[in-house]
Design an enzyme around this catalytic site. Structure first.
Site, PDB file in Angstrom:
ATOM      1  N   ARG A  40      -1.842  -3.395   2.797  1.00 61.41           N
ATOM      2  CA  ARG A  40      -2.496  -4.698   2.647  1.00 61.41           C
ATOM      3  C   ARG A  40      -2.282  -5.602   3.866  1.00 61.41           C
ATOM      4  O   ARG A  40      -3.137  -6.401   4.207  1.00 61.41           O
ATOM      5  CB  ARG A  40      -1.994  -5.403   1.383  1.00 61.41           C
ATOM      6  CG  ARG A  40      -2.604  -4.783   0.140  1.00 61.41           C
ATOM      7  CD  ARG A  40      -2.112  -5.434  -1.114  1.00 61.41           C
ATOM      8  NE  ARG A  40      -2.939  -5.000  -2.240  1.00 61.41           N
ATOM      9  CZ  ARG A  40      -2.666  -5.274  -3.509  1.00 61.41           C
ATOM     10  NH1 ARG A  40      -1.596  -5.981  -3.806  1.00 61.41           N
ATOM     11  NH2 ARG A  40      -3.456  -4.858  -4.463  1.00 61.41           N
ATOM     12  N   GLY A 380      -8.820  -5.322 -10.067  1.00 60.94           N
ATOM     13  CA  GLY A 380      -9.666  -6.121 -10.962  1.00 60.94           C
ATOM     14  C   GLY A 380     -10.876  -6.698 -10.261  1.00 60.94           C
ATOM     15  O   GLY A 380     -11.978  -6.753 -10.829  1.00 60.94           O
TER      16      GLY A 380
END
Length: 400
Positions: A40, A380
């Site tokens: 990330r 999500g």
């Protein structure tokens, strides 16, 4: 949804300007606080480097874990250290994300310097999207860049609230790439388009399955959710996972696929186990022959072949969710075979998109991540975008 991006801003627009950049540095760490996977952090480098090269003062904000108030174990100090190494320059780290100390450190920055604010979730106002807190975050900056796709589906102070006080508000390169791949896969795909949906529960993927039935040519279903479909067909599933309250839904999804001319493909055989454990006794049976007391934990070899044949002519594939309990090596074979299949069809020009979550971990586990067209950084958020939902963190950015 076409949004203004960092690519639209020139050095003249950015030199000397203070850029508040929301990133997703919520990385996994071990007990000693060492980062175990810096994906990330690396994913945000193109945006950070573009800003520093154009002479901006870069102020980075991220959440980290789920703190209840200030928690020394959830400070972003290890992230600042790793980011300094990756950028080849010192990253200034603050002990707070708002207040006088932050203002003083920002005021002392030179063009091209990078500063990392402390974990924004140390303040409960962040997740409440409190306007006063958002204003305090924005007070030290001139413009806003959102590059945190993983939290774009949340309307928080640092993802949505700050845009009311900073202009321009633009998407960073990571968000731009996510939108480019995920939206075009749904809105304008090269056909045939196949979606592979796995995971344990139908309930968590209903929205995605329903949306994809409108868009794709083939829908392959794997993982624990297949047993709800099998039971709905009247088959005996032993002690496999079943969502009893979703049997009617499974029937209606199969009917909807038929009505729309979408090939909805379920496994033809499964690997079953006598209990849920990595060393359970296992055997492969056809879906009609699951004995009582056994549970299905992976797709079988025939299913793999069946799915491979279905994917062979596809020009676009979206994959979200594993085919079995891939955390247990014995039951990871189906998931790994699908990863290899996508790598193969990718070589002949198909676009392969890994839509976040466990399928990303699966592709990384078999070392095939670099052979996929796009690996989504949001779990999500990817699902909600594929469902056609509006993501607040993206909706809040300036229109192109």
């Amino acid at each position: 949804m076409s949004k203004k991006t960092l690519a639209n801003l020139s050095a003249a627009d950015l030199a000397g300007k203070r850029a508040f950049v929301r990133v997703d540095f919520n990385v996994p760490v071990d007990d000693a606080g060492n980062i175990t996977d810096d994906t990330r952090i690396r994913a945000a480098l193109p945006t950070i480097q573009d800003l520093t090269q154009k002479g901006a003062k870069v102020i980075l904000a991220s959440h980290f874990g789920r703190p209840k108030g200030v928690d020394d174990k959830l400070r972003l100090t290890p992230v600042a250290k790793r980011l300094s190494e990756l950028l080849g320059q010192e990253v200034i780290k603050t002990d707070d994300c708002i207040g006088d100390d932050v203002a003083a450190k920002v005021a002392a920055m030179s063009n091209g310097q990078v500063l990392l604010l402390e974990n924004v979730r140390f303040y409960k106002e962040e997740e409440k999207n409190d306007p006063e807190f958002a204003q305090k975050l924005a007070a030290n900056a001139d413009l806003y860049v959102n590059d945190a796709f993983g939290t774009a589906h949340r309307a928080h102070a640092s993802t949505e609230g700050v845009t009311k006080y900073l202009s321009p508000s633009v998407a960073g390169y990571l968000i731009e790439k996510e939108l480019q791949y995920l939206q075009s896969a749904i809105e304008n795909p090269q056909r045939p388009l196949a979606a592979i949906i796995g995971g344990s529960k139908v309930s968590s993927k209903i929205g995605v399955i329903e949306t994809l039935l409108e868009k794709c040519d083939k829908l392959i279903i794997g993982g624990g959710m297949v047993f709800t479909f099998f039971k709905a067909r009247g088959l005996s599933v032993g002690k496999s996972l079943v969502e009893e309250d979703k049997l009617e839904l499974a029937k209606s999804l199969e009917a909807k696929a038929k009505e729309r001319g979408v090939a909805l493909l379920l496994p033809t055989d499964v690997v079953i186990a006598d209990n849920f454990a990595p060393d359970a006794n296992a055997q492969t049976v056809s879906i009609e022959n699951i004995p009582d007391g056994w549970m299905g934990l992976d797709i079988g070899a025939d299913s793999v072949k069946f799915f491979q044949e279905a994917l062979a002519d596809c020009k676009s594939v979206i994959w979200n969710g594993p085919m079995g309990v891939f955390e247990f090596d014995k039951f990871a074979v189906g998931t790994e075979a699908i990863a290899h299949t996508l790598a193969t069809i990718g070589k002949s020009g198909a676009t392969t998109i890994i839509g976040g979550g466990d399928s990303v971990a699966a592709v990384e586990k078999v070392g095939l991540a670099d052979q996929m067209s796009h690996i989504s950084t949001g779990g999500g958020a990817s699902l909600e975008l594929l469902e056609g939902k509006v993501l607040p963190g993206i909706a809040a950015l300036d229109e192109a």
